[in-house]
Design a protein around this motif. Structure first.
Motif, mmCIF file in Angstrom:
data_model
loop_
_atom_site.group_PDB
_atom_site.id
_atom_site.type_symbol
_atom_site.label_atom_id
_atom_site.label_comp_id
_atom_site.label_asym_id
_atom_site.label_seq_id
_atom_site.Cartn_x
_atom_site.Cartn_y
_atom_site.Cartn_z
ATOM 1 N N ALA A 204 0.775 -1.230 0.074
ATOM 2 C CA ALA A 204 0.123 -0.077 0.055
ATOM 3 C C ALA A 204 0.943 1.125 0.159
ATOM 4 O O ALA A 204 2.093 1.192 0.290
ATOM 5 C CB ALA A 204 -0.673 0.024 1.386
ATOM 6 N N ARG A 205 0.415 2.358 -0.224
ATOM 7 C CA ARG A 205 1.208 3.567 -0.398
ATOM 8 C C ARG A 205 0.315 4.980 0.461
ATOM 9 O O ARG A 205 -0.697 4.982 0.304
ATOM 10 C CB ARG A 205 1.374 4.061 -1.861
ATOM 11 N N VAL A 206 1.306 5.332 1.426
ATOM 12 C CA VAL A 206 0.828 6.554 2.029
ATOM 13 C C VAL A 206 1.375 7.791 1.223
ATOM 14 O O VAL A 206 2.328 7.950 0.660
ATOM 15 C CB VAL A 206 1.827 6.685 3.234
ATOM 16 N N ILE A 207 0.156 8.432 0.750
ATOM 17 C CA ILE A 207 0.296 9.764 0.257
ATOM 18 C C ILE A 207 0.249 10.870 1.076
ATOM 19 O O ILE A 207 -0.880 11.050 1.652
ATOM 20 C CB ILE A 207 -0.811 9.525 -0.975
ATOM 21 N N TYR A 208 1.103 11.809 0.783
ATOM 22 C CA TYR A 208 0.891 13.204 1.889
ATOM 23 C C TYR A 208 1.392 14.296 0.948
ATOM 24 O O TYR A 208 2.099 14.111 -0.111
ATOM 25 C CB TYR A 208 1.653 12.923 3.127
ATOM 26 N N ARG A 209 0.993 15.468 1.542
ATOM 27 C CA ARG A 209 1.481 16.662 0.992
ATOM 28 C C ARG A 209 2.354 17.427 1.914
ATOM 29 O O ARG A 209 1.899 17.493 3.232
ATOM 30 C CB ARG A 209 0.205 17.642 0.895
#
Length: 155
Positions: A97-102
């Motif tokens: 899975a991938r953690v996506i953040y700004r």
């Protein structure tokens, strides 16, 4: 995943443990001697190192980074049969899975090496790496943008 994110942002294992595979479940799952100490001394230890490494990836502005999403490639989910990977019972596993953040106006991401479903709830069991050659934290495939998951096997 908000608990995982809070743990990374604040470099806090305590915060991140709510997202981690529970010890009671691990004791029921594993067919190894000293499963309890394996959970503490290997899995939680490695998770702590990986939380710190992910926090370091965020850098000085970690408190300003914002979780956008966790992308889970459902086609990668699979059943692990009893007896595979030293398990007494079967379970569902989800790799990559991938953690996506700004952060600083830029979208970035990193992977979650492996999650396990227990009684309908998904938990992180390996954040940065399933197998490692050193006693140090790892960040799985950090990337600019949302990144891409690549299938990997189990164990």
């Amino acid at each position: 995943m908000t608990s995982l994110w809070a743990g990374i942002v604040h470099d806090s294992l305590t915060s991140a443990l709510a997202a981690f595979f529970p010890k009671g479940a691990y004791l029921q799952l594993k067919a190894i001697n000293s499963a309890g100490s394996d959970w503490t001394d290997r899995l939680v230890h490695d998770y702590s190192l990986d939380i710190a490494a992910a926090h370091e990836l965020l850098g000085r502005a970690a408190s300003h980074a914002r979780l956008i999403a966790v992308n889970v490639p459902s086609s990668y989910g699979h059943w692990i049969e009893p007896g595979v990977c030293y398990n007494i019972i079967g379970y569902y596993e989800m790799p990559n899975a991938r953690v996506i953040y700004r952060e600083d106006g830029q979208v970035r991401s990193f992977g979650i090496a492996s999650m396990i479903s227990w009684r309908g709830v998904w938990y992180v069991v390996h954040l940065g790496a399933i197998l490692r050659s050193t006693d140090s934290g790892e960040v799985d495939e950090p990337a600019s943008g949302p990144g891409a998951s690549a299938y990997s096997g189990t164990c």
